[in-house]
Design a protein around this motif. Sequence first.
Motif, PDB file in Angstrom:
ATOM      1  N   PRO A  98     -28.847 -40.552  23.245  1.00 10.09           N
ATOM      2  CA  PRO A  98     -28.736 -39.258  23.891  1.00 10.09           C
ATOM      3  C   PRO A  98     -27.426 -38.551  23.615  1.00 10.09           C
ATOM      4  O   PRO A  98     -26.427 -38.899  23.803  1.00 10.09           O
ATOM      5  CB  PRO A  98     -29.014 -39.551  25.455  1.00 10.09           C
ATOM      6  N   ALA A  99     -27.662 -37.134  23.577  1.00 14.90           N
ATOM      7  CA  ALA A  99     -26.619 -36.353  23.821  1.00 14.90           C
ATOM      8  C   ALA A  99     -26.339 -35.914  25.127  1.00 14.90           C
ATOM      9  O   ALA A  99     -27.009 -35.972  25.968  1.00 14.90           O
ATOM     10  CB  ALA A  99     -26.937 -34.908  23.126  1.00 14.90           C
ATOM     11  N   VAL A 100     -24.807 -36.292  25.550  1.00 13.64           N
ATOM     12  CA  VAL A 100     -24.251 -36.312  26.730  1.00 13.64           C
ATOM     13  C   VAL A 100     -23.853 -35.027  27.086  1.00 13.64           C
ATOM     14  O   VAL A 100     -24.107 -34.263  28.160  1.00 13.64           O
ATOM     15  CB  VAL A 100     -23.493 -37.310  27.143  1.00 13.64           C
ATOM     16  N   HIS A 101     -23.037 -34.487  26.055  1.00 14.22           N
ATOM     17  CA  HIS A 101     -22.244 -33.010  26.129  1.00 14.22           C
ATOM     18  C   HIS A 101     -22.745 -32.115  24.957  1.00 14.22           C
ATOM     19  O   HIS A 101     -21.853 -31.770  23.979  1.00 14.22           O
ATOM     20  CB  HIS A 101     -20.904 -33.371  26.267  1.00 14.22           C
ATOM     21  N   PRO A 102     -23.821 -31.640  24.790  1.00 16.40           N
ATOM     22  CA  PRO A 102     -24.240 -30.843  23.727  1.00 16.40           C
ATOM     23  C   PRO A 102     -23.483 -29.629  23.359  1.00 16.40           C
ATOM     24  O   PRO A 102     -23.201 -29.425  22.114  1.00 16.40           O
ATOM     25  CB  PRO A 102     -25.655 -30.746  23.797  1.00 16.40           C
ATOM     26  N   ALA A 103     -22.959 -29.220  24.259  1.00 16.76           N
ATOM     27  CA  ALA A 103     -22.094 -27.867  24.059  1.00 16.76           C
ATOM     28  C   ALA A 103     -20.807 -28.109  23.409  1.00 16.76           C
ATOM     29  O   ALA A 103     -20.378 -27.338  22.731  1.00 16.76           O
ATOM     30  CB  ALA A 103     -21.737 -27.412  25.434  1.00 16.76           C
ATOM     31  N   ARG A 104     -20.464 -29.387  23.098  1.00 14.29           N
ATOM     32  CA  ARG A 104     -19.366 -29.756  22.234  1.00 14.29           C
ATOM     33  C   ARG A 104     -19.629 -29.551  21.022  1.00 14.29           C
ATOM     34  O   ARG A 104     -18.774 -29.273  20.168  1.00 14.29           O
ATOM     35  CB  ARG A 104     -18.741 -31.231  22.653  1.00 14.29           C
ATOM     36  N   PHE A 105     -20.863 -30.065  20.563  1.00  9.15           N
ATOM     37  CA  PHE A 105     -21.206 -29.871  18.993  1.00  9.15           C
ATOM     38  C   PHE A 105     -21.636 -28.553  18.498  1.00  9.15           C
ATOM     39  O   PHE A 105     -21.894 -28.253  17.441  1.00  9.15           O
ATOM     40  CB  PHE A 105     -21.899 -31.073  18.631  1.00  9.15           C
ATOM     41  N   THR A 159     -23.456 -39.753  14.578  1.00 10.28           N
ATOM     42  CA  THR A 159     -23.526 -38.728  15.041  1.00 10.28           C
ATOM     43  C   THR A 159     -22.892 -38.366  16.450  1.00 10.28           C
ATOM     44  O   THR A 159     -22.108 -37.719  16.858  1.00 10.28           O
ATOM     45  CB  THR A 159     -24.979 -37.879  15.150  1.00 10.28           C
ATOM     46  N   LEU A 160     -23.154 -39.322  17.487  1.00 11.12           N
ATOM     47  CA  LEU A 160     -22.798 -39.288  18.504  1.00 11.12           C
ATOM     48  C   LEU A 160     -22.048 -40.832  19.196  1.00 11.12           C
ATOM     49  O   LEU A 160     -22.685 -41.679  18.727  1.00 11.12           O
ATOM     50  CB  LEU A 160     -24.026 -39.119  19.640  1.00 11.12           C
ATOM     51  N   ASP A 161     -21.057 -40.526  19.910  1.00  6.30           N
ATOM     52  CA  ASP A 161     -20.199 -41.696  20.220  1.00  6.30           C
ATOM     53  C   ASP A 161     -21.019 -42.013  21.582  1.00  6.30           C
ATOM     54  O   ASP A 161     -21.152 -41.632  22.586  1.00  6.30           O
ATOM     55  CB  ASP A 161     -18.743 -41.241  20.502  1.00  6.30           C
ATOM     56  N   CYS A 162     -21.582 -43.508  21.421  1.00  9.10           N
ATOM     57  CA  CYS A 162     -22.235 -44.116  22.486  1.00  9.10           C
ATOM     58  C   CYS A 162     -21.719 -44.446  23.801  1.00  9.10           C
ATOM     59  O   CYS A 162     -22.021 -44.595  24.959  1.00  9.10           O
ATOM     60  CB  CYS A 162     -23.008 -45.039  22.130  1.00  9.10           C
ATOM     61  N   ARG A 163     -20.364 -44.478  23.440  1.00 13.30           N
ATOM     62  CA  ARG A 163     -19.239 -44.734  24.907  1.00 13.30           C
ATOM     63  C   ARG A 163     -19.539 -43.547  25.814  1.00 13.30           C
ATOM     64  O   ARG A 163     -19.297 -43.941  27.125  1.00 13.30           O
ATOM     65  CB  ARG A 163     -17.914 -45.060  24.493  1.00 13.30           C
ATOM     66  N   GLU A 164     -20.015 -42.190  25.449  1.00 11.73           N
ATOM     67  CA  GLU A 164     -19.817 -41.303  26.328  1.00 11.73           C
ATOM     68  C   GLU A 164     -21.059 -41.381  27.170  1.00 11.73           C
ATOM     69  O   GLU A 164     -21.173 -41.338  28.334  1.00 11.73           O
ATOM     70  CB  GLU A 164     -20.184 -39.837  25.443  1.00 11.73           C
ATOM     71  N   ALA A 165     -22.143 -42.021  26.483  1.00  8.06           N
ATOM     72  CA  ALA A 165     -23.682 -42.364  27.329  1.00  8.06           C
ATOM     73  C   ALA A 165     -23.342 -43.230  27.993  1.00  8.06           C
ATOM     74  O   ALA A 165     -23.791 -43.452  29.291  1.00  8.06           O
ATOM     75  CB  ALA A 165     -24.638 -42.260  26.185  1.00  8.06           C
ATOM     76  N   GLU A 166     -22.708 -44.365  27.697  1.00 10.73           N
ATOM     77  CA  GLU A 166     -22.375 -45.701  28.713  1.00 10.73           C
ATOM     78  C   GLU A 166     -21.686 -45.091  29.799  1.00 10.73           C
ATOM     79  O   GLU A 166     -21.856 -45.786  30.762  1.00 10.73           O
ATOM     80  CB  GLU A 166     -21.431 -46.420  27.668  1.00 10.73           C
ATOM     81  N   ASP A 167     -20.796 -44.291  29.636  1.00  8.25           N
ATOM     82  CA  ASP A 167     -19.888 -43.954  30.821  1.00  8.25           C
ATOM     83  C   ASP A 167     -20.667 -43.212  31.699  1.00  8.25           C
ATOM     84  O   ASP A 167     -20.687 -43.328  33.067  1.00  8.25           O
ATOM     85  CB  ASP A 167     -18.658 -43.242  30.158  1.00  8.25           C
ATOM     86  N   PHE A 168     -21.212 -41.971  31.317  1.00  8.67           N
ATOM     87  CA  PHE A 168     -22.047 -41.364  32.054  1.00  8.67           C
ATOM     88  C   PHE A 168     -23.271 -41.769  32.791  1.00  8.67           C
ATOM     89  O   PHE A 168     -23.688 -41.505  33.913  1.00  8.67           O
ATOM     90  CB  PHE A 168     -22.672 -39.818  31.231  1.00  8.67           C
ATOM     91  N   TYR A 169     -24.139 -42.705  32.033  1.00 13.19           N
ATOM     92  CA  TYR A 169     -25.228 -43.474  32.743  1.00 13.19           C
ATOM     93  C   TYR A 169     -24.675 -44.790  33.330  1.00 13.19           C
ATOM     94  O   TYR A 169     -25.544 -45.693  33.459  1.00 13.19           O
ATOM     95  CB  TYR A 169     -26.224 -43.586  31.986  1.00 13.19           C
TER      96      TYR A 169
END
Length: 203
Positions: A98-105, A159-169
């Motif tokens: 998943p996109a966690v911070h889509p405004a970045r891209f 495309t997306l760094d899964c570490r962001e999703a791991e941290d957010f969720y």
Amino acid sequence: MKKRPLLLYLHGFLSSPQSHKCQLMRDWLAAEHPRIVFCAPQISPYPEIARQSLLSLVDGFVNSGEFDSIGLVGSSMGGFWSRYLAERHELPAVLVNPAVHPARFMPHYLGPTLTPYSGEPREYRLTQSDVDTMRRLEAELQPPLAGRYWLLAQRGDETLDCREAEDFYRGQRHTIEDGGDHGFQGFARYCAPIVEFLFGNSI
């Protein structure tokens, strides 16, 4: 008439209901769980249009009384929208890379005319107001989370760094695989577990 479960599949940015994972999920449900209603709307890349149309769709489903349960599956940008809807209605959701911070891209897509990856004859052009809208929506969706989530991610996502999703969720159910890609290789392995997570014994 007996109520049925509803699975709502939300595709990624510039994708469509014709995407591989969406069709795979639809076909698998038709063969294995025909009682589950499958819905995969076309989602606009314009965030405010997407927000309004998805809210209207799900509010209508919830208020109709036709479904005994509703579950979400969201891929990439669809993962963000699944979170948005899950928080509003406290729904279970499976988030695939998943996109966690889509405004970045989104700023990378400003200016040029955009066309769907599926090749459909549509064109889009994002503006700064679209980025600002997405930033506002992101700010509204911060932990603690009301929905029930399962994060499915692959570290090979280009495309997306899964570490962001791991941290957010953090604190939610996680399945993180080595390798793979943004399309999530081997998605078919998870069709049955996804249905079990979303609907449990109700099917």
